[in-house]
Design an enzyme around this catalytic site. Structure first.
Site, PDB file in Angstrom:
ATOM      1  N   SER A   8       0.856  -1.183   0.000  1.00 41.55           N
ATOM      2  CA  SER A   8       0.000   0.000   0.000  1.00 41.55           C
ATOM      3  C   SER A   8       0.891   1.232   0.000  1.00 41.55           C
ATOM      4  CB  SER A   8      -0.894   0.019   1.244  1.00 41.55           C
ATOM      5  OG  SER A   8      -1.530   1.282   1.421  1.00 41.55           O
ATOM      6  N   TYR A  11      -2.657  -0.726  10.422  1.00 39.62           N
ATOM      7  CA  TYR A  11      -2.624  -0.982   8.985  1.00 39.62           C
ATOM      8  C   TYR A  11      -1.297  -0.506   8.402  1.00 39.62           C
ATOM      9  CZ  TYR A  11      -3.989  -1.171   4.084  1.00 39.62           C
ATOM     10  OH  TYR A  11      -4.042  -1.465   2.743  1.00 39.62           O
TER      11      TYR A  11
END
Length: 247
Positions: free
Chosen positions: A142, A156
């Site tokens: 990501s 995350y």
């Protein structure tokens, strides 16, 4: 015309929906024989297989709970038995939980790290001994694997930093074996789990120089590049598919 991934076998985790399904479609269209896993969406997996069949393409789905670490060695054995090997591994399955430190339940932390980190390690560790020179490992990380862009994304962020770190370290581990390892780092991508008209979408667009959400197919194109014949001297790289979000 020979397709770029003809005679290759790809294993894609979390391949029934969203970015994962787009990756399965692209690799299959590029000639690969594709195995993919799903967790909670058997109907979506079956629909994808039927969709590919209309284009005379085949894929095989396998149920795999990414929080159950006992499934990965069995999964690898099944895929190798049925396909004859694994040339391309795409670690795509992932989850996101948000909240500031001090307010995140321990169970959410464990879920994120089980799926985003431990499962990536366990599956890759099981696949690598069966890979030949020229094989590819592509980890879907990501843009949040490079920086902490907003508050409340700690677990995350940390999980995707780990995935990007795996990608860079494994490139060094496996270079001598001729196995290439790279990371694709999506920014805001329109999927059913992250709709471009959802809560916070306008704010996300405001952070993106191109002013729009990306398409799952644009992430799949990056994966296909890393998997294909034009990426033979690229390993340990991170490719942002983010409309400039991390520029």
């Amino acid at each position: 015309m020979t397709k770029p991934l003809a005679n290759k076998v790809a294993l894609v985790t979390g391949g029934s929906r969203g970015i994962g399904a787009a990756i399965v479609r692209r690799l299959a269209h590029d000639g690969a024989r594709v195995a993919f896993t799903y967790g909670k969406s058997p109907q979506a997996a079956e629909a994808l297989i039927k969709e590919l069949a209309t284009h005379e393409l085949t894929a095989t789905s396998y149920h795999a709970d990414a929080t159950d670490m006992s499934v990965f060695s069995l999964l690898v054995k099944k895929v190798i038995r049925e396909f004859g090997g694994i040339d391309i591994l795409v670690n795509n399955a992932g989850v996101a939980e948000t909240g500031p430190i001090g307010e995140i339940p321990n169970a959410q932390y464990h879920e994120v790290f089980d799926v985003n980190v431990e499962a990536v390690f366990m599956l890759t560790n099981a696949v690598v001994p069966h890979m030949k020179p020229g094989s590819r490992i592509i980890n879907i990380s990501s843009v949040l694997g490079e920086r902490a862009a907003t508050a409340g994304m700690g677990i995350y962020n940390a999980s995707k930093f780990a995935v990007t770190g795996f990608s860079r370290s494994w490139a060094k581990d496996l270079g001598a074996k001729g196995i290439l390892v790279n990371a694709v780092q999506p920014g805001p991508i329109a999927t059913d789990m992250n709709p471009e008209d959802g809560e916070g979408a306008e704010y996300m667009r405001s952070l993106t120089p191109l002013g729009r959400y990306g398409k799952a197919e644009e992430v799949a194109a990056a994966v296909a590049f890393f998997a294909g014949p034009d990426a033979t001297y690229i390993t340990g790289a991170r490719l942002n598919v983010d409309g400039g979000w991390n520029a």
